[in-house]
Design a protein around this motif. Sequence first.
Motif, PDB file in Angstrom:
ATOM      1  N   LEU A 194      -8.398  -7.583 -13.556  1.00  0.00           N
ATOM      2  CA  LEU A 194      -9.389  -6.273 -13.619  1.00  0.00           C
ATOM      3  C   LEU A 194     -10.367  -5.978 -13.112  1.00  0.00           C
ATOM      4  CD1 LEU A 194      -6.774  -5.033 -16.594  1.00  0.00           C
ATOM      5  CD2 LEU A 194      -6.445  -4.916 -14.099  1.00  0.00           C
ATOM      6  N   ASP A 195     -10.946  -7.140 -14.109  1.00  0.00           N
ATOM      7  CA  ASP A 195     -12.201  -7.451 -14.037  1.00  0.00           C
ATOM      8  C   ASP A 195     -12.811  -8.546 -13.484  1.00  0.00           C
ATOM      9  OD1 ASP A 195     -12.941  -5.223 -16.045  1.00  0.00           O
ATOM     10  OD2 ASP A 195     -13.125  -6.238 -16.619  1.00  0.00           O
ATOM     11  N   VAL A 196     -13.478  -8.717 -12.049  1.00  0.00           N
ATOM     12  CA  VAL A 196     -14.554  -9.311 -11.992  1.00  0.00           C
ATOM     13  C   VAL A 196     -15.525 -10.150 -12.304  1.00  0.00           C
ATOM     14  CG1 VAL A 196     -15.524 -10.143  -9.224  1.00  0.00           C
ATOM     15  CG2 VAL A 196     -14.372  -8.146  -9.839  1.00  0.00           C
ATOM     16  N   ALA A 210     -14.762   0.439  -3.570  1.00  0.00           N
ATOM     17  CA  ALA A 210     -13.724   0.345  -4.343  1.00  0.00           C
ATOM     18  C   ALA A 210     -14.333  -1.741  -4.686  1.00  0.00           C
ATOM     19  CB  ALA A 210     -13.268   0.202  -3.138  1.00  0.00           C
ATOM     20  N   TRP A 211     -15.353  -1.985  -3.693  1.00  0.00           N
ATOM     21  CA  TRP A 211     -15.862  -3.277  -3.914  1.00  0.00           C
ATOM     22  C   TRP A 211     -16.226  -3.284  -5.727  1.00  0.00           C
ATOM     23  CZ3 TRP A 211     -21.162  -4.942  -5.375  1.00  0.00           C
ATOM     24  CH2 TRP A 211     -21.161  -6.171  -5.499  1.00  0.00           C
ATOM     25  N   LEU A 212     -16.964  -2.286  -6.013  1.00  0.00           N
ATOM     26  CA  LEU A 212     -17.511  -2.190  -7.581  1.00  0.00           C
ATOM     27  C   LEU A 212     -16.994  -1.643  -8.741  1.00  0.00           C
ATOM     28  CD1 LEU A 212     -20.877  -1.863  -7.723  1.00  0.00           C
ATOM     29  CD2 LEU A 212     -20.241   0.717  -7.930  1.00  0.00           C
ATOM     30  N   MET A 227       0.879  -1.089   0.130  1.00  0.00           N
ATOM     31  CA  MET A 227       0.212   0.254   0.013  1.00  0.00           C
ATOM     32  C   MET A 227       0.850   1.529  -0.112  1.00  0.00           C
ATOM     33  SD  MET A 227      -3.416   0.252  -0.403  1.00  0.00           S
ATOM     34  CE  MET A 227      -4.598   1.619  -0.221  1.00  0.00           C
ATOM     35  N   THR A 228       1.595   1.442   0.820  1.00  0.00           N
ATOM     36  CA  THR A 228       2.621   2.623   0.419  1.00  0.00           C
ATOM     37  C   THR A 228       3.743   2.262  -0.943  1.00  0.00           C
ATOM     38  OG1 THR A 228       3.949   0.814   2.744  1.00  0.00           O
ATOM     39  CG2 THR A 228       4.852   3.185   2.076  1.00  0.00           C
ATOM     40  N   ALA A 229       3.518   1.584  -1.673  1.00  0.00           N
ATOM     41  CA  ALA A 229       4.201   2.314  -3.099  1.00  0.00           C
ATOM     42  C   ALA A 229       3.037   2.328  -4.256  1.00  0.00           C
ATOM     43  CB  ALA A 229       4.331   0.905  -3.686  1.00  0.00           C
ATOM     44  N   LEU A 230       1.858   2.218  -3.960  1.00  0.00           N
ATOM     45  CA  LEU A 230       0.294   3.212  -3.550  1.00  0.00           C
ATOM     46  C   LEU A 230       0.031   3.977  -3.893  1.00  0.00           C
ATOM     47  CD1 LEU A 230      -2.550   0.032  -4.054  1.00  0.00           C
ATOM     48  CD2 LEU A 230      -1.482   0.987  -6.119  1.00  0.00           C
ATOM     49  N   ARG A 257      -7.439  -2.295  -4.332  1.00  0.00           N
ATOM     50  CA  ARG A 257      -6.818  -1.844  -3.837  1.00  0.00           C
ATOM     51  C   ARG A 257      -5.876  -0.297  -4.211  1.00  0.00           C
ATOM     52  NH1 ARG A 257      -2.432  -5.852  -1.303  1.00  0.00           N
ATOM     53  NH2 ARG A 257      -3.618  -7.134  -2.199  1.00  0.00           N
ATOM     54  N   ALA A 258      -5.891  -0.306  -5.513  1.00  0.00           N
ATOM     55  CA  ALA A 258      -5.913   0.563  -6.601  1.00  0.00           C
ATOM     56  C   ALA A 258      -6.362   1.319  -5.938  1.00  0.00           C
ATOM     57  CB  ALA A 258      -5.383  -0.035  -7.945  1.00  0.00           C
ATOM     58  N   HIS A 259      -7.656   1.690  -6.503  1.00  0.00           N
ATOM     59  CA  HIS A 259      -8.180   2.392  -6.107  1.00  0.00           C
ATOM     60  C   HIS A 259      -9.263   3.209  -4.455  1.00  0.00           C
ATOM     61  CE1 HIS A 259     -12.622   4.389  -7.278  1.00  0.00           C
ATOM     62  NE2 HIS A 259     -13.038   4.181  -5.763  1.00  0.00           N
ATOM     63  N   LEU A 260      -8.903   2.236  -3.807  1.00  0.00           N
ATOM     64  CA  LEU A 260      -8.824   2.711  -2.195  1.00  0.00           C
ATOM     65  C   LEU A 260      -7.449   4.009  -1.941  1.00  0.00           C
ATOM     66  CD1 LEU A 260      -8.848  -0.398  -0.276  1.00  0.00           C
ATOM     67  CD2 LEU A 260     -10.242   1.728  -0.351  1.00  0.00           C
ATOM     68  N   ALA A 261      -6.351   3.387  -2.706  1.00  0.00           N
ATOM     69  CA  ALA A 261      -5.233   4.098  -3.134  1.00  0.00           C
ATOM     70  C   ALA A 261      -5.486   5.381  -3.243  1.00  0.00           C
ATOM     71  CB  ALA A 261      -4.292   3.506  -3.822  1.00  0.00           C
TER      72      ALA A 261
END
Lengths: 223, 297
Positions: free
Chosen positions: B60-62, A215-217, A1-4, A81-85
Motif C-alpha cells: 500500500l505504501d512505497v 497516481a505516482w504520489l 481496470m474494468t472492475a475498478l 491503479r486504484a487512484h487512477l480509477a
Amino acid sequence: MTALLRYQADLLLRSQRWLPPVILYAAFLAVGVQSGQPVLDSLGYTAAALLPVAAWLVRICVTGEPPAARACVAAARGPARAHLACLLTALLAAVLLGVAAVVVVTLVSDPASTGHRVRVPPARALAAGLPAALVCALLGTAVGALTGPPVLRSTGRAVPAMLLGALLAVVASGSPARAAVSGLVGGSHSGRAPVPLLPLAGAALLTAAACAAAAWLTGRRSP
Amino acid sequence: MTSMHQDRELCLTGVGRRYGVRGPWVLRGVDLVVAPGTLVRITGANGSGKSTLLRLLARLDVPSEGRVTGRPRTAYVPERFPSALPFTAVGYLTHLGTLHGLGRKAAARAAHTWLERFGAGPYAGTPMARLSKGGSQKVAVAQALLGDPELLVLDEAWTGLDGPARAELDRAVAERTAAGGAVVFVDHDPRRLAGAADAVHTVADGALRHRTEGAGPVVDGPVVIVVVQGPPDGRLPPEAVRAAVAVAETAPGGHRLTVPSSHSDAVLRALLTARPPWHVVRVEPAGALPPDPGSRP
C-alpha cells in the motif's frame, strides 16, 4: 481496470455526492444559456462551465472512499491503479455530463452566428462543441487531480487551490481550455466552427501527466 | 525455484519508511522474506511501526528507501474498517470479489459463502451503514478472503469479532497457509494462533528483530491429537507435517500428529485428500503437553 471502474462508478452513483455539482451546472446553464441564442456562443459557455464541475467531480471521487476501504482496494489492485480509477471515473462522469449538456444546448439554440448572418448547422456546432467540452472535462480532471489528495491533503488548502486552478485553466492564455472556448466564441462571430484539435491534444497530454503524477504520489505520501 | 514461485515470494531488502521528506524514520533497515505457505506474526509495542510494516508488505505504501520485490495477489484487512460505504454487505463484497479477480457470479457466491462462515449471512442485504462494528469487521475480513489471496495481511483483524467469528478466522488462516498462501498478522492477543506461526518478528526502535525463525513452532496454545493410519512406508502430506507441531510414528504406517486446534481442519483435509488418502483413526483433545517439539521431522 474494468472492475475498478465499475466499483468506483457504483460508489459515485450511490453516494449521491454527484448531485450538487450536476445541479449547480444545470442551474448555471439555465441562467446563462437562453434558447434562441447563437449556438456557438452558448456552447462556449457550456464548455467553460464544465471545467470546474469536472474538477469538483474528481474531488468527490478521490475523497469519497474512507482510507481503510481504499487500502483494501489498493492491496488487491495496487495504490496507483486504484487512484487512477478514481480519476478516470470522474473524467467519464464529466464527459457524460458534458455530452448531454452540449446536445441539449445545441438543440435549443439558434443555429446561426451572432447577428444571424451565417447559418451554423447543428451537426457543425456539435463537431465543434463536443471536442471543446472534452478539452474542458480533461483539464478540469487535471486540476482536480493536482489539487486533491495525495497532492494536497488538507481540505482548507485543497478547495481554494482547486477553485483558483479551475479559474486559471479557463482564463489563462496558453491554456487549451481557453483556446477551445475562445475558438467557439470567436467562431460565433464569423460563423465558422473550428474543431479544436490542437487544444484537445494539449489537454490530453496535460491531463495524462497530471493523473500520472498524482497516481505516482499515492503510496509515497502518508495515508 | 520457478519464476512463478519467486513472484509469489515477497521480499523486503533494506526497507525504510518515513512520512515526509524530513520526517523521522518509522522503520529502517528491514529485511524480511515472506515465503508462500508461511504464517508470520509481527509483534511490537503500540506505535512501534507494526502497521507501517504491514502497509509496506501489502504494498500500500512505497518504501522511502530499500526495495520490495515479489507480487503475490494480496488482500489486506485494516485495523478499523469503516461502514460509511453506500453498499449492502453483499454488494460491497461482490465488488471486492471482482477486484480480486473473480467473475461477478463467482464473486456474489463467494460473498454469501464467507458472510455465512462468519455468521453474518442474515446481514447480507443490510446497508453497510447500518451494520454494527462487529458486523462491519466481518465484512472487512470476508473481503480479504473472497479471492483466495496468495498473501493475506491482517492488522488486528480479530478485534471486534465475536468468539465464533474469531475461531472461524483462525481456521481460514490455517486454510490459506495449507493451500500455499502466506499470512502475515498482528494481534494484541499473544495466544492468537500460538504454535502455528512459522516465524515471529518484533518491531522495536524502528527496526525488525527476528525472534523465531526455522526453529519450529513454540507450543503454548490449544492443540489436538490426530492419529492416522496409512501404508507402512507412506509419507505424510507435507501440508500436514508443516502445520503439525509434533509428528511421531507409533506403528508402521501409523502416525500421531499434534496440531494447533486452529489447523485441525486443514490437516485433516490434507490427509483425507492425499493420494492415497490416509485413514483417520481418531481425533482427540490433547491431554498433556505434546512430546518434545524437536521431534518434528
